[in-house]
Design an enzyme around this catalytic site. Structure first.
Site, PDB file in Angstrom:
ATOM      1  N   SER A  61      47.607  48.792  41.282  1.00 40.58           N
ATOM      2  CA  SER A  61      47.486  47.329  41.259  1.00 40.58           C
ATOM      3  C   SER A  61      46.414  46.827  42.234  1.00 40.58           C
ATOM      4  O   SER A  61      46.417  47.201  43.416  1.00 40.58           O
ATOM      5  CB  SER A  61      48.843  46.732  41.642  1.00 40.58           C
ATOM      6  OG  SER A  61      48.691  45.449  42.180  1.00 40.58           O
ATOM      7  N   GLY A  62      45.563  45.960  41.745  1.00 40.69           N
ATOM      8  CA  GLY A  62      44.559  45.355  42.620  1.00 40.69           C
ATOM      9  C   GLY A  62      45.204  44.494  43.687  1.00 40.69           C
ATOM     10  O   GLY A  62      44.805  44.528  44.858  1.00 40.69           O
ATOM     11  N   LEU A  63      46.224  43.751  43.276  1.00 36.28           N
ATOM     12  CA  LEU A  63      46.936  42.903  44.237  1.00 36.28           C
ATOM     13  C   LEU A  63      47.568  43.753  45.336  1.00 36.28           C
ATOM     14  O   LEU A  63      47.431  43.456  46.531  1.00 36.28           O
ATOM     15  CB  LEU A  63      48.035  42.113  43.495  1.00 36.28           C
ATOM     16  CG  LEU A  63      49.020  41.358  44.377  1.00 36.28           C
ATOM     17  CD1 LEU A  63      48.335  40.203  45.093  1.00 36.28           C
ATOM     18  CD2 LEU A  63      50.199  40.832  43.543  1.00 36.28           C
ATOM     19  N   ASP A  73      43.573  39.251  47.153  1.00 40.70           N
ATOM     20  CA  ASP A  73      43.272  39.782  45.826  1.00 40.70           C
ATOM     21  C   ASP A  73      42.123  38.972  45.214  1.00 40.70           C
ATOM     22  O   ASP A  73      42.251  38.390  44.147  1.00 40.70           O
ATOM     23  CB  ASP A  73      44.552  39.679  44.971  1.00 40.70           C
ATOM     24  CG  ASP A  73      44.407  40.372  43.625  1.00 40.70           C
ATOM     25  OD1 ASP A  73      43.483  41.190  43.474  1.00 40.70           O
ATOM     26  OD2 ASP A  73      45.216  40.083  42.718  1.00 40.70           O
ATOM     27  N   ASP A 100      43.726  48.958  38.010  1.00 41.20           N
ATOM     28  CA  ASP A 100      43.408  47.555  37.788  1.00 41.20           C
ATOM     29  C   ASP A 100      41.955  47.354  38.255  1.00 41.20           C
ATOM     30  O   ASP A 100      41.676  47.320  39.448  1.00 41.20           O
ATOM     31  CB  ASP A 100      44.387  46.735  38.646  1.00 41.20           C
ATOM     32  CG  ASP A 100      44.105  45.256  38.622  1.00 41.20           C
ATOM     33  OD1 ASP A 100      43.156  44.839  37.935  1.00 41.20           O
ATOM     34  OD2 ASP A 100      44.851  44.518  39.301  1.00 41.20           O
ATOM     35  N   ASP A 102      40.078  44.786  37.840  1.00 37.22           N
ATOM     36  CA  ASP A 102      39.720  43.365  37.931  1.00 37.22           C
ATOM     37  C   ASP A 102      38.729  43.004  36.816  1.00 37.22           C
ATOM     38  O   ASP A 102      38.988  43.268  35.668  1.00 37.22           O
ATOM     39  CB  ASP A 102      39.180  43.036  39.331  1.00 37.22           C
ATOM     40  CG  ASP A 102      40.283  43.096  40.384  1.00 37.22           C
ATOM     41  OD1 ASP A 102      41.468  43.035  39.987  1.00 37.22           O
ATOM     42  OD2 ASP A 102      39.986  43.236  41.574  1.00 37.22           O
ATOM     43  N   GLU A 129      39.782  42.567  33.170  1.00 38.30           N
ATOM     44  CA  GLU A 129      40.275  41.271  32.699  1.00 38.30           C
ATOM     45  C   GLU A 129      39.098  40.332  32.424  1.00 38.30           C
ATOM     46  O   GLU A 129      38.042  40.429  33.092  1.00 38.30           O
ATOM     47  CB  GLU A 129      41.232  40.668  33.731  1.00 38.30           C
ATOM     48  CG  GLU A 129      40.624  40.411  35.097  1.00 38.30           C
ATOM     49  CD  GLU A 129      41.671  40.252  36.197  1.00 38.30           C
ATOM     50  OE1 GLU A 129      42.562  41.134  36.292  1.00 38.30           O
ATOM     51  OE2 GLU A 129      41.595  39.273  36.962  1.00 38.30           O
ATOM     52  N   LYS A 135      37.193  37.622  41.237  1.00 32.83           N
ATOM     53  CA  LYS A 135      38.391  37.130  40.548  1.00 32.83           C
ATOM     54  C   LYS A 135      39.370  36.467  41.519  1.00 32.83           C
ATOM     55  O   LYS A 135      39.271  36.605  42.754  1.00 32.83           O
ATOM     56  CB  LYS A 135      39.075  38.272  39.786  1.00 32.83           C
ATOM     57  CG  LYS A 135      39.448  39.501  40.602  1.00 32.83           C
ATOM     58  CD  LYS A 135      40.680  39.383  41.482  1.00 32.83           C
ATOM     59  CE  LYS A 135      41.940  38.994  40.771  1.00 32.83           C
ATOM     60  NZ  LYS A 135      42.615  40.155  40.147  1.00 32.83           N
ATOM     61  N   ASN A 137      43.720  35.972  41.757  1.00 31.76           N
ATOM     62  CA  ASN A 137      44.944  36.473  41.135  1.00 31.76           C
ATOM     63  C   ASN A 137      45.458  35.483  40.096  1.00 31.76           C
ATOM     64  O   ASN A 137      45.406  34.265  40.291  1.00 31.76           O
ATOM     65  CB  ASN A 137      46.014  36.720  42.211  1.00 31.76           C
ATOM     66  CG  ASN A 137      47.251  37.370  41.622  1.00 31.76           C
ATOM     67  OD1 ASN A 137      48.140  36.698  41.131  1.00 31.76           O
ATOM     68  ND2 ASN A 137      47.271  38.690  41.647  1.00 31.76           N
ATOM     69  N   SER A 138      45.957  36.043  39.008  1.00 38.50           N
ATOM     70  CA  SER A 138      46.350  35.219  37.855  1.00 38.50           C
ATOM     71  C   SER A 138      47.452  34.219  38.178  1.00 38.50           C
ATOM     72  O   SER A 138      47.612  33.217  37.483  1.00 38.50           O
ATOM     73  CB  SER A 138      46.831  36.122  36.725  1.00 38.50           C
ATOM     74  OG  SER A 138      45.817  37.025  36.395  1.00 38.50           O
ATOM     75  N   ARG A 173      42.078  43.178  29.237  1.00 35.11           N
ATOM     76  CA  ARG A 173      43.164  42.248  29.592  1.00 35.11           C
ATOM     77  C   ARG A 173      42.770  40.820  29.256  1.00 35.11           C
ATOM     78  O   ARG A 173      41.694  40.353  29.652  1.00 35.11           O
ATOM     79  CB  ARG A 173      43.457  42.416  31.075  1.00 35.11           C
ATOM     80  CG  ARG A 173      44.284  41.321  31.700  1.00 35.11           C
ATOM     81  CD  ARG A 173      44.726  41.787  33.058  1.00 35.11           C
ATOM     82  NE  ARG A 173      45.084  40.687  33.925  1.00 35.11           N
ATOM     83  CZ  ARG A 173      45.525  40.842  35.164  1.00 35.11           C
ATOM     84  NH1 ARG A 173      45.633  42.059  35.668  1.00 35.11           N
ATOM     85  NH2 ARG A 173      45.824  39.793  35.898  1.00 35.11           N
ATOM     86  N   HIS A 204      48.420  38.967  29.154  1.00 29.99           N
ATOM     87  CA  HIS A 204      49.109  38.564  30.379  1.00 29.99           C
ATOM     88  C   HIS A 204      49.684  37.162  30.225  1.00 29.99           C
ATOM     89  O   HIS A 204      49.116  36.314  29.526  1.00 29.99           O
ATOM     90  CB  HIS A 204      48.107  38.601  31.543  1.00 29.99           C
ATOM     91  CG  HIS A 204      48.777  38.767  32.873  1.00 29.99           C
ATOM     92  ND1 HIS A 204      50.072  39.156  33.021  1.00 29.99           N
ATOM     93  CD2 HIS A 204      48.295  38.598  34.148  1.00 29.99           C
ATOM     94  CE1 HIS A 204      50.374  39.226  34.301  1.00 29.99           C
ATOM     95  NE2 HIS A 204      49.316  38.892  35.013  1.00 29.99           N
TER      96      HIS A 204
END
Ligand code: SPV
Ligand code: MG
Length: 557
Positions: A61-63, A73, A100, A102, A129, A135, A137-138, A173, A204
């Site tokens: 996970s990038g986060l 992130d 991930d 990104d 993504e 980026k 975080n979503s 993504r 997502h």
């Protein structure tokens, strides 16, 4: 639609053969009719724990990686820093890692390099993504802008064209639902990305219910597998997702969150309690840390490949009183005489230990209770008054095994002498002081352990590298044949120890042991044709037989 409807075998062999590479295994997970799961990890340790727990794949996970590195992130960690973390994760595990990626860290060109590097490091796949670099975080903010579809498709193609492992997986993504761009936009993008060559689509959502994911699944053409991240809609039964046709579920951030809670709690308690007592039973043991790190494997490897480091032990013969020292040895053996504030034996043992000899056995006799040094073994020659050194050594026969140093208990020597003996070649090696030769040839002083060798000491740097061999050893050699004096220090190999043990046993058998000295033992071995090597030294040692020696000892130190 169920997952089984997604039919995209890559080579047609996946179902017949167990996939060999990590990438092939990730591909098999994505295309398996079973629901697959990827569990978050953010470093080597968490990756190992994921694998040990039975997961078949890892979500890097990038986060979580960012959080573990102490950054946001927002692409604050550079892509090469992320790759370094991935390398540890990959090295620590055998299951595939989907990273991930990104937005791919830039344009199509950055994507090409990223995919090449990931293949080099054994990473099974990357998820990119359709947002903009850098980026966010979503789950932060609303209406994040999306990448242009054409540009993102170019990135997918560039990535696919750059993979050096044919099974490497590129997951595209879609952030359209997260960004509030709607259902149709999500489907439009999914189709375009599949068309561009994506191996799977991650759709997502940040809604707390899975409605928009389920709606997407109802209309998805099924041209490639669908991956989801139910962080927000965690309440949706997993079975519902499976039945909807989802291929793979990513549990995206639960290890980093678990780690944060655990660390916060342990810090809070230690800080408030100023003690470890409260937490000790509740945290992983150090043994568990070593187990996870694989220390036992290293110990095995050490045995297989490590430098064969012979454990050398020592036997120190210290049974005699040292009557020539008079009053000084009234209540202690001479080895315990104080030499500048420390007993002689303590200094000797310390030199042995500094030379790497840890296991020291002292043969006690006279006033044995006075030998009270910590961390030595002791054996007793209770017949010390009527027997000699060979009998004392016989008392320590069970320690006379493997590599072994045998030393008189009343000598001191510079450490390099011990080092030279330990590195000298031969099964039995004696340290011989060549400078004593002149003194002893004149017959002066007490009975010394005189030696006659295959050659004299030369003092020549190159020649002294060649070993000399012992011909005779006695207290009464003809002065002209004396080449030096044995200082009372010998090194035996495993075979040497065996020879000496055997000879002592033979002497016990033939009745000569009680009165024998070590010189007698060596002489008998020479007579039997065994080779005893000599290392010449030039001074830098002493023995303490009388008060004059004692005075000299004070200068030596
Ligand atoms: C991550 O784990 O870094 C992800 C998943 O990208 S999410 O945080 O849900 O966006
Ligand atoms: Mg991420």
């Amino acid at each position: 639609m169920t997952k089984a409807q997604v039919v995209l075998p890559r080579t047609g062999t996946e179902t017949l053969l167990e996939p060999h590479t990590k990438a092939a295994r990730l591909r098999a997970l994505l295309y398996s009719p079973e629901l697959s799961f990827l569990m978050e990890a953010h470093d080597g340790l968490s990756a190992k724990i994921v694998e040990e727990s039975g997961f078949k794949g890892i979500w890097a996970s990038g986060l979580a990686i960012s959080a573990a590195l102490g950054v946001r992130d927002n692409n604050e960690a550079s892509w090469t820093q992320v790759i370094d973390v991935l390398e540890f994760m990959s090295d620590a595990t055998t299951i595939p890692i989907l990273v991930d990626g990104d937005t791919g860290y830039g344009n199509f060109n950055n994507m090409r390099r990223l995919v090449k590097k990931l293949c080099q490091r054994g990473i099974a796949g990357v998820c990119i993504e359709d947002k903009l670099f850098p980026k966010t975080n979503s789950f932060l903010g609303d209406g994040q802008p999306l990448a242009d579809i054409g540009e993102f498709c170019g990135k997918i193609k560039a990535g696919k064209d750059s993979q050096t492992d044919e099974d490497f997986c590129l997951v595209a993504r879609i952030e359209a639902l997260v960004g509030g761009w709607g259902h149709d936009e999500a489907l439009r993008r999914a189709d375009a990305y599949a068309e561009a060559g994506a191996d799977a689509i991650l759709v997502h959502s940040k809604k707390s219910a899975a409605d928009e994911i389920l709606a997407f699944m109802r209309e998805w053409s099924g041209r490639c597998p669908i991956v989801i991240v139910p962080t927000m809609f965690y309440g949706t039964p997993t079975d519902v997702l499976h039945k909807a046709g989802v291929s793979t579920v990513i549990w995206a951030n639960h290890n980093i969150r678990a780690a944060i809670s655990a660390m916060q709690e342990v810090c809070r308690r230690i800080q408030s309690e100023h003690s470890l007592v409260g937490v000790e039973g509740e945290i992983a043991t150090l043994q568990e840390v070593f187990r996870l790190a694989g220390n036992s494997e290293l110990a095995d490897a050490e045995r297989r490949y490590g430098k064969a480091r012979e454990e050398i032990r020592a036997i120190v013969i210290a049974a005699s009183r040292g009557a020539d020292l008079g009053e000084l040895t009234k209540d202690r053996p001479k080895c315990m005489i104080d030499v500048r504030g420390r007993p002689l034996l303590r200094r000797l043992v310390s030199t042995l230990r500094k030379g790497g000899v840890r296991d020291v056995t002292v043969v006690r006799g006279y006033k044995k209770e006075a030998i009270d040094l910590p961390s030595i073994n002791t054996v007793d020659n209770d017949a010390y008054a009527t027997t000699g050194e060979a009998a004392s050594l016989a008392c320590a026969a069970s320690h006379l095994e493997g590599g072994c140093v045998v030393s008189y208990g009343d000598i001191l020597f510079r450490r390099y002498i011990l080092d030279a003996l330990l590195h000298g070649r031969g099964d039995i090696v004696l340290a011989v002081d060549a400078l004593s030769a002149d003194k002893r040839r004149g017959g002066a002083g007490r009975a010394a352990d005189l030696v006659s060798c295959s050659r004299r000491f030369t003092g020549n740097y190159l020649l002294e590298k060649e070993p000399a061999f012992l011909r005779r050893i006695a207290n009464n050699l003809e002065p002209e044949s004396v080449d030096g004096e044995w200082i009372g220090l010998a090194r035996l190999s495993a075979r040497g120890s065996e020879l000496v043990r055997g000879e002592i046993a033979a002497m016990a058998e033939d009745g000569s042991l009680a009165s024998a000295s070590l010189l007698d033992v060596f002489s008998r071995l020479i007579e039997k044709g065994e080779t005893i090597s000599v290392i010449y030294i030039a001074g830098n040692w002493l023995d303490v037989d009388d008060v004059f020696d004692l005075a000299e000892a004070r200068n030596f130190l």
